[in-house]
Scaffold this motif. Sequence first.
Motif, PDB file in Angstrom:
ATOM      1  N   GLY A 193       0.803  -1.221   0.000  1.00 38.09           N
ATOM      2  CA  GLY A 193       0.000   0.000   0.000  1.00 38.09           C
ATOM      3  C   GLY A 193       0.830   1.262   0.000  1.00 38.09           C
ATOM      4  O   GLY A 193       0.409   2.293  -0.542  1.00 38.09           O
ATOM      5  N   LEU A 194       2.008   1.214   0.609  1.00 32.89           N
ATOM      6  CA  LEU A 194       2.881   2.387   0.674  1.00 32.89           C
ATOM      7  C   LEU A 194       3.958   2.365  -0.394  1.00 32.89           C
ATOM      8  O   LEU A 194       4.652   3.359  -0.577  1.00 32.89           O
ATOM      9  CB  LEU A 194       3.544   2.474   2.060  1.00 32.89           C
ATOM     10  N   GLY A 195       4.123   1.246  -1.091  1.00 31.10           N
ATOM     11  CA  GLY A 195       5.172   1.138  -2.095  1.00 31.10           C
ATOM     12  C   GLY A 195       6.562   1.164  -1.492  1.00 31.10           C
ATOM     13  O   GLY A 195       7.473   1.771  -2.057  1.00 31.10           O
ATOM     14  N   THR A 196       6.739   0.520  -0.340  1.00 35.39           N
ATOM     15  CA  THR A 196       8.018   0.553   0.366  1.00 35.39           C
ATOM     16  C   THR A 196       8.420  -0.859   0.786  1.00 35.39           C
ATOM     17  O   THR A 196       7.598  -1.778   0.817  1.00 35.39           O
ATOM     18  CB  THR A 196       7.953   1.447   1.609  1.00 35.39           C
ATOM     19  N   ILE A 197       9.715  -1.000   1.112  1.00 33.26           N
ATOM     20  CA  ILE A 197      10.274  -2.222   1.676  1.00 33.26           C
ATOM     21  C   ILE A 197      11.034  -1.838   2.937  1.00 33.26           C
ATOM     22  O   ILE A 197      11.892  -0.946   2.895  1.00 33.26           O
ATOM     23  CB  ILE A 197      11.207  -2.938   0.687  1.00 33.26           C
ATOM     24  N   VAL A 198      10.696  -2.469   4.048  1.00 28.08           N
ATOM     25  CA  VAL A 198      11.384  -2.227   5.311  1.00 28.08           C
ATOM     26  C   VAL A 198      12.469  -3.290   5.455  1.00 28.08           C
ATOM     27  O   VAL A 198      12.177  -4.490   5.461  1.00 28.08           O
ATOM     28  CB  VAL A 198      10.407  -2.273   6.499  1.00 28.08           C
ATOM     29  N   VAL A 199      13.730  -2.836   5.565  1.00 28.90           N
ATOM     30  CA  VAL A 199      14.882  -3.729   5.604  1.00 28.90           C
ATOM     31  C   VAL A 199      15.599  -3.549   6.937  1.00 28.90           C
ATOM     32  O   VAL A 199      15.800  -2.408   7.384  1.00 28.90           O
ATOM     33  CB  VAL A 199      15.849  -3.443   4.429  1.00 28.90           C
ATOM     34  N   ARG A 200      15.976  -4.654   7.544  1.00 30.53           N
ATOM     35  CA  ARG A 200      16.790  -4.644   8.757  1.00 30.53           C
ATOM     36  C   ARG A 200      18.058  -5.429   8.463  1.00 30.53           C
ATOM     37  O   ARG A 200      18.024  -6.644   8.227  1.00 30.53           O
ATOM     38  CB  ARG A 200      16.039  -5.246   9.942  1.00 30.53           C
ATOM     39  N   ALA A 201      19.202  -4.715   8.464  1.00 34.07           N
ATOM     40  CA  ALA A 201      20.477  -5.324   8.096  1.00 34.07           C
ATOM     41  C   ALA A 201      21.600  -4.438   8.611  1.00 34.07           C
ATOM     42  O   ALA A 201      21.361  -3.313   9.081  1.00 34.07           O
ATOM     43  CB  ALA A 201      20.567  -5.489   6.573  1.00 34.07           C
ATOM     44  N   PRO A 202      22.853  -4.900   8.544  1.00 35.51           N
ATOM     45  CA  PRO A 202      23.979  -4.043   8.925  1.00 35.51           C
ATOM     46  C   PRO A 202      24.058  -2.795   8.064  1.00 35.51           C
ATOM     47  O   PRO A 202      23.547  -2.744   6.936  1.00 35.51           O
ATOM     48  CB  PRO A 202      25.197  -4.950   8.715  1.00 35.51           C
ATOM     49  N   GLU A 203      24.705  -1.760   8.608  1.00 35.89           N
ATOM     50  CA  GLU A 203      24.776  -0.474   7.918  1.00 35.89           C
ATOM     51  C   GLU A 203      25.456  -0.604   6.564  1.00 35.89           C
ATOM     52  O   GLU A 203      25.009  -0.011   5.577  1.00 35.89           O
ATOM     53  CB  GLU A 203      25.523   0.538   8.798  1.00 35.89           C
ATOM     54  N   GLU A 204      26.519  -1.375   6.485  1.00 38.90           N
ATOM     55  CA  GLU A 204      27.230  -1.534   5.216  1.00 38.90           C
ATOM     56  C   GLU A 204      26.341  -2.201   4.173  1.00 38.90           C
ATOM     57  O   GLU A 204      26.334  -1.807   3.001  1.00 38.90           O
ATOM     58  CB  GLU A 204      28.499  -2.350   5.438  1.00 38.90           C
ATOM     59  N   THR A 205      25.582  -3.203   4.574  1.00 41.89           N
ATOM     60  CA  THR A 205      24.683  -3.880   3.635  1.00 41.89           C
ATOM     61  C   THR A 205      23.596  -2.940   3.139  1.00 41.89           C
ATOM     62  O   THR A 205      23.235  -2.954   1.954  1.00 41.89           O
ATOM     63  CB  THR A 205      24.046  -5.109   4.308  1.00 41.89           C
ATOM     64  N   ILE A 206      23.058  -2.101   4.021  1.00 44.21           N
ATOM     65  CA  ILE A 206      22.011  -1.161   3.615  1.00 44.21           C
ATOM     66  C   ILE A 206      22.558  -0.148   2.611  1.00 44.21           C
ATOM     67  O   ILE A 206      21.885   0.234   1.647  1.00 44.21           O
ATOM     68  CB  ILE A 206      21.421  -0.468   4.852  1.00 44.21           C
ATOM     69  N   LYS A 207      23.802   0.292   2.801  1.00 47.42           N
ATOM     70  CA  LYS A 207      24.401   1.217   1.839  1.00 47.42           C
ATOM     71  C   LYS A 207      24.532   0.568   0.462  1.00 47.42           C
ATOM     72  O   LYS A 207      24.253   1.187  -0.560  1.00 47.42           O
ATOM     73  CB  LYS A 207      25.766   1.677   2.349  1.00 47.42           C
TER      74      LYS A 207
END
Length: 656
Positions: free
Chosen positions: A311-325
């Motif tokens: 509904g929001l067109g988003t993905i919530v990700v939980r991971a290490p900072e380097e992986t998110i970058k």
Amino acid sequence: MPRIRRHAACLTLLAAAVCAHSQTPSDAAPAQTSIAVAALPSSTSSVSTRKQRQAEDAYLAGARELDQDHPADAIADFTRAAQLNPDNPDYPRALLIAREHRITQLVQQSGRERILGHDIQADALLAQARPLDPTNPILLQHDNAAPQQVSPNITSTSQLFPPAETPPAEPAWLPPIPHLAGAIQLQPSPARHSFHTHADSQEVLRSITQAYGIRANMDSSVASQDIRFDLDDASYADAMRIALLMTHTIAVPLDPTSVILARDTPENRQSLETQLTETLALPGLSTTEITEVNTLIKTVFDVKQSSVEPGLGTIVVRAPEETIKVINATLGDMIDGGSDVLLDIRIYSVDTSRTTNLGAQLPQSFGAYNVPAVAESAISANQSAINQAVSSGLLVLNGDPIQNLVKEALFLAAAGLINSSQIGNTIGFFGGGITTTGLSLGATPIANFALNTSDSRALEDIQTRIGNNQDAVLKIGTRYPIPTAIYSSAVPQLPSSIAGATVNGVSVSSLLSQFSGAATSIPQFQFEDLGLTLKATPHIQKSGDITVHLDLKIEALAGGTINSIPILASRTLTSQITVADSVTAIIAGNVTSSEMKAVSGIPGLSELPGFQSTSNDDVQKTAGHLIILLTPHIVRQRNSILTGPRIAVTNHGSTD
């Protein structure tokens, strides 16, 4: 979830505002809330009823603005309500909620701009959110996503956004809000050091961290081995990176001045590395595409925790900072949008036909007939006309009976009373008496001088815009039904072997006749696409040329039938061609020509020199031309068409 929480907060504020209107200030009980708010300074003077009403109106207006997703306007309304009536604790609580929504809104807008490659606009949006709450964990998380970039033509954020978007100054009496801690940023000494050590790996790691003012906590999983470490004039990042690779360990910050060192294994990374949560906005993608991106994040980057919010067109990700970058850098290159190609296809069809009929068509047969026999039969049928002609003097007869018969027959033929090709085409007589014979031509000589020509021209001009490496199918025409079979519901005729059979004394034929009604024919059709069918797939090469895979089909009715099934005329082209941008190429050309000539004349005589005029020429010529032109245009080209950005990824696997 953020949108659901916003609507829940808005409903709470609206309910509180309605209650505030329905109750007097002295009777209204303070609303229960889970947000810890510091005690407000008590006012020595009572607030007038007029200001209380104005504050309630501002509070209600702010709740409506927040429900309509206008947190900036809601902040202004709640601030005014809190200034008019500082005794009501609901107003500062509402202001805190609106401020959090405004920060979330700016961070989401910044994330969208950064994915699209607009880093300057993304940093400007974060700059607007920073004065609202500099220690907000969501803001801190995204504020470190990319280095600050300043364009030489832009000197301040006010040039990107009007001053009206700048949030109002926070009142000094606004209570502080507890925040979640963000990612731990290690702060080593900026000095550079040289190392020349031959010792145990744990001692080498401790000496490096101590040199830069960092306290090392050694995990029991770190292996003890002798290594030689020689490095000159190195910063903490360079020295620690090399040491961690040599000892197969990881360093996880515990606070700005201490780290924990452990063996580099997937288990240790999962249990020790700091996990960050980020909401990735994917504008313009469907639910299926967002799900595919989420699958890519889990499989390629080995992310264990990620969820899709369609509904929001988003993905919530939980991971290490380097992986998110790395995920942000990858999605920024993928979702930036591919190139688009405009195909200009022109199909020219020219059909001409020419028919000429020139010359003299002479009789090609001769015949002989008995004059008395033919004349008597014609005269006997028109005797009254002969008598009138003789009495009036139009026909003069002599005493010879044979000659009289010939005169009478020729008179009737000239008057149009008889239709006899033998008499009308007679060229002479020979013989005498009852053997008088007439010589006649097979046909009347005809001189032909005729010309018939036709010219038809057709142009199909097609323009279609296609994404790079995407298939596009264009159909222009009609769907024509073609019968393939016909089923009849009539009862079949009984064979002679059971025609006289009976059932309980009743004949079988009479029983079947009760069920046989009118025969019904049920046709079965197959629909065929008549007209133009085009399938094209463009691919932009690194050189800038465009390769187009083209599948073209032109189908129409030929005009004939076989067993009541129409015949179709079809032209099909399948080709792959590489053309430069905006350059026209001929991809197909077809010429069909036919000539048919018929000559009629006297055999032998028409072939002699000087006697060609005694023959007749009937010539038919037809010609058809088909030309297909293709002109591709690159109308949208991605920023990095040659190659994507280089993403440095550290190997997190165990080196055991």
